[in-house]
Write an enzyme that holds these catalytic residues in place. Structure first.
Site, PDB file in Angstrom:
ATOM      1  N   LYS A  71       0.852  -1.194   0.000  1.00 35.98           N
ATOM      2  CA  LYS A  71       0.000   0.000   0.000  1.00 35.98           C
ATOM      3  C   LYS A  71       0.885   1.241   0.000  1.00 35.98           C
ATOM      4  O   LYS A  71       1.917   1.265   0.699  1.00 35.98           O
ATOM      5  CB  LYS A  71      -0.890  -0.052   1.247  1.00 35.98           C
ATOM      6  CG  LYS A  71      -1.946   1.028   1.356  1.00 35.98           C
ATOM      7  CD  LYS A  71      -2.790   0.782   2.608  1.00 35.98           C
ATOM      8  CE  LYS A  71      -3.896   1.790   2.799  1.00 35.98           C
ATOM      9  NZ  LYS A  71      -4.732   1.494   3.987  1.00 35.98           N
ATOM     10  N   SER A 146      -9.534   1.391   3.122  1.00 37.74           N
ATOM     11  CA  SER A 146      -8.727   2.195   2.230  1.00 37.74           C
ATOM     12  C   SER A 146      -7.646   1.402   1.482  1.00 37.74           C
ATOM     13  O   SER A 146      -7.048   1.939   0.566  1.00 37.74           O
ATOM     14  CB  SER A 146      -8.060   3.330   3.014  1.00 37.74           C
ATOM     15  OG  SER A 146      -7.181   2.806   3.992  1.00 37.74           O
ATOM     16  N   SER A 170      -9.560  -0.887   7.256  1.00 40.14           N
ATOM     17  CA  SER A 170      -9.069  -0.694   5.887  1.00 40.14           C
ATOM     18  C   SER A 170      -8.440  -1.899   5.225  1.00 40.14           C
ATOM     19  O   SER A 170      -8.180  -1.873   4.028  1.00 40.14           O
ATOM     20  CB  SER A 170      -8.070   0.450   5.856  1.00 40.14           C
ATOM     21  OG  SER A 170      -8.778   1.659   5.868  1.00 40.14           O
TER      22      SER A 170
HETATM   23  N1  GLN Z   1     -13.046   3.736   6.968  1.00 39.93           N
HETATM   24  C1  GLN Z   1     -12.224   4.041   8.093  1.00 39.93           C
HETATM   25  C2  GLN Z   1     -11.782   5.482   8.018  1.00 39.93           C
HETATM   26  O1  GLN Z   1     -12.082   6.097   7.066  1.00 39.93           O
HETATM   27  C3  GLN Z   1     -11.069   3.104   8.165  1.00 39.93           C
HETATM   28  C4  GLN Z   1      -9.796   3.620   7.638  1.00 39.93           C
HETATM   29  C5  GLN Z   1      -8.617   2.761   7.872  1.00 39.93           C
HETATM   30  O2  GLN Z   1      -8.705   1.674   8.458  1.00 39.93           O
HETATM   31  N2  GLN Z   1      -7.457   3.277   7.484  1.00 39.93           N
HETATM   32  O3  GLN Z   1     -11.165   6.012   8.892  1.00 39.93           O
END
Ligand code: GLN
Length: 524
Positions: A71, A146, A170
């Site tokens: 990532k 994400s 994410s």
């Molecule tokens: N959807 C969550 C957020 O927007 C999770 C993000 C993540 O785990 N990086 O914060």
């Protein structure tokens, strides 16, 4: 390390990548050895101080001489480290994350950097400022987020596994949307050195993989204490072993259903009826409701696990109803502090012209950050304002402690798990808790999309593992209407081995689905 790739692979990967756009930077053979950027064993540095993982010979083959994706918020020397942001679009990392170094030392090679929601903030990967990533099962839909690029690359077979990061879901949300395995290790189990921080107390590096066995091999390589991350830890001696621990056998699995959670939220909404809090809770309850297809697949998973001989018991974590507000309060507060370094001076693209240093910072941020990132920085600075900390931040921390305590009642801790005395029916601690991952399957864009509010409310099922610091493993449990559905197992700290045991046995009986056109070049 330069890889020799299987015949027919490059055109296959090219064709998929054109359709899904998983990568921000793609180098199928890794960086050329003369680039001076290869950072594997012997280069000197933090990972070389960590003992190499001992993998059984069969497991070592699941990573050796194979490409993997990372990532683009995890540092790999010589590769991009954009975090999906305009602000860092041209930034090349000068160093390599410990997890990546360990994988390189085990014979893996980085094949590229994958797309993500800007700085990891989102559940679709559509908040990336750099490109769009599509779901390999249906390209009109999102890959989840994400870590959407990592999940899509694995689901399409471009790489056998990829690293992602999980702050509030994410790794598990995109794993569920793309039909792959997604492990969020317990807090501290994997070094965060080299992960660009979003919300440091919640997050960690996680794994997206084609099979549970691959996920186990990758996890055994990257886990463990790292002198570069003071929050990283080795597993305590009595925790379930990853290999050779004789972990097989039937388990007690707690079931935390969406209905149980919905009831708790509805009760809280009724209590606060009339006020703004009540309305918000009502809307949140609606957004967290499972669509019929995910509900059906969850029920089926439950029956299959019972069919495999596990004992199922219903559990209830009442404090979860406040999970999302607590998560967003803490995540935004930490983000506002962590992102302060991106000011166009220390990091980030500098504007061509500025009146003075303040103006320079304003201009760099105005042009560099996307709307979601700005919103969270504002929210974070608001909840941390002097005089407001009691009302928001400290209250969120108390809710967080309550959620952790609630889970420990059922799951126990590494110290007391063997002793009994759980509040689970029968008094035995659960080995794992089964929960949904996300209320919907991969959603579409525009009309068929999910509103930003609904996306945040949907984090309910994933963010609690981050608040409690527990490991969680998402795995595919069905395909409904042509789209995969995942479920997740949560465990006590350092019980990743148990979660992997359950899922590996499940997978042997119910092999994971693959999207049309998928071909595996990486059979282990
Ligand atoms: N959807 C969550 C957020 O927007 C999770 C993000 C993540 O785990 N990086 O914060």
């Amino acid at each position: 390390m330069a890889l020799s790739l299987p015949e027919g692979f490059l055109p296959y990967a090219d064709e998929w990548e054109k359709k899904i756009g998983a990568f921000i930077e793609y180098r199928p053979r890794g960086l050329p050895p003369d680039s001076g950027a290869v950072s594997g064993n012997g280069a000197g540095g933090p990972a070389d101080e960590c003992p190499a993982a001992e993998l059984p010979p069969g497991a070592a083959l699941l990573v050796r001489d194979l490409p993997f994706a990372v990532k683009d918020n995890i540092a790999v020397k010589g590769f991009s480290l954009s975090c999906g942001s305009k602000l860092l679009e041209k930034f090349i990392s000068p160093y390599t994350a410990t997890a990546v170094r360990k994988l390189e030392a085990a014979g893996g090679a980085v094949a590229g950097k994958t797309n993500l929601d800007e700085f990891g903030m989102g559940s679709s990967t559509d908040s990336s400022a750099l490109k769009q990533t599509n779901n390999p099962w249906d390209q009109s839909r999102v890959a989840g987020g994400s870590s959407g690029g990592s999940a899509a690359a694995v689901a399409a077979g471009i790489v056998p596994y990829a690293l992602g990061s999980d702050t509030g879901g994410s790794v598990r949300c995109p794993a569920s949307f793309c039909g792959v395995v997604g492990l969020k290790p317990g807090y501290g189990a994997v070094s965060r050195y080299g992960l660009v921080a979003y919300a440091s107390s919640l997050e960690g590096i996680g794994i997206l993989a084609d099979t549970a066995a691959r996920c186990r091999a990758v996890f055994s390589v990257i886990r463990g204490k790292d002198p570069m991350d003071q929050t990283s830890r080795d597993a305590p001696p009595l925790s379930p072993r990853l290999y050779g621990g004789g972990n097989a056998g039937k388990k007690v699995i707690g079931i935390l259903s969406a209905e149980t959670i919905a009831k708790a939220i509805a009760a809280a909404a009724a209590q606060e009826a009339g006020g703004a809090g009540g309305k918000a809770l009502e809307a949140a309850a609606q957004a967290a409701e499972l669509e019929p297809e995910t509900a059906g697949a969850f029920r089926a998973a439950r029956e299959r696990l019972a069919g495999l001989g596990h004992t199922l018991v219903d559990v209830d974590i009442p404090s979860l109803k406040y999970g999302v507000p607590a998560y967003y309060t803490i995540a935004a507060a930490e983000a506002s502090a962590n992102l302060a370094r991106f000011d166009g001076i220390r990091y980030g693209r500098r504007p061509d012209w500025a009146e003075n240093p303040d103006d320079l910072i304003d201009k760099a941020r105005e042009a560099g950050f996307g709307a979601e990132v700005k919103l969270r920085i504002l929210l974070g600075t608001f909840v941390l304002r002097s005089g407001f900390q009691d009302r928001y931040y400290l209250r969120a921390q108390r809710i967080r402690a309550g959620i952790r305590a609630n889970f420990e009642l059922y799951l126990g801790t590494p110290e007391n798990a063997g002793t009994g005395g759980s509040s689970a029916p029968g008094g035995r601690f659960c080995d794992a808790i089964l929960m949904p991952v996300f209320p919907t399957r991969a959603f579409g864009r525009g009309e068929t999309g999910l509103s930003p509010f609904a996306q945040k409310a949907a984090d309910l099922y994933t963010c609690c593992a981050n608040l409690a610091g527990l490991p969680a493993l998402a795995f595919p449990v069905g395909v409904e209407g042509g789209l995969p559905v995942g479920a997740q197992l949560l465990g006590r700290a350092f019980s990743e081995g148990t979660l992997l045991d359950i899922v590996e046995e499940y997978e042997a009986r119910y092999p994971f689905p693959r999207p049309a056109g998928y071909k595996s070049f990486w059979e282990g």
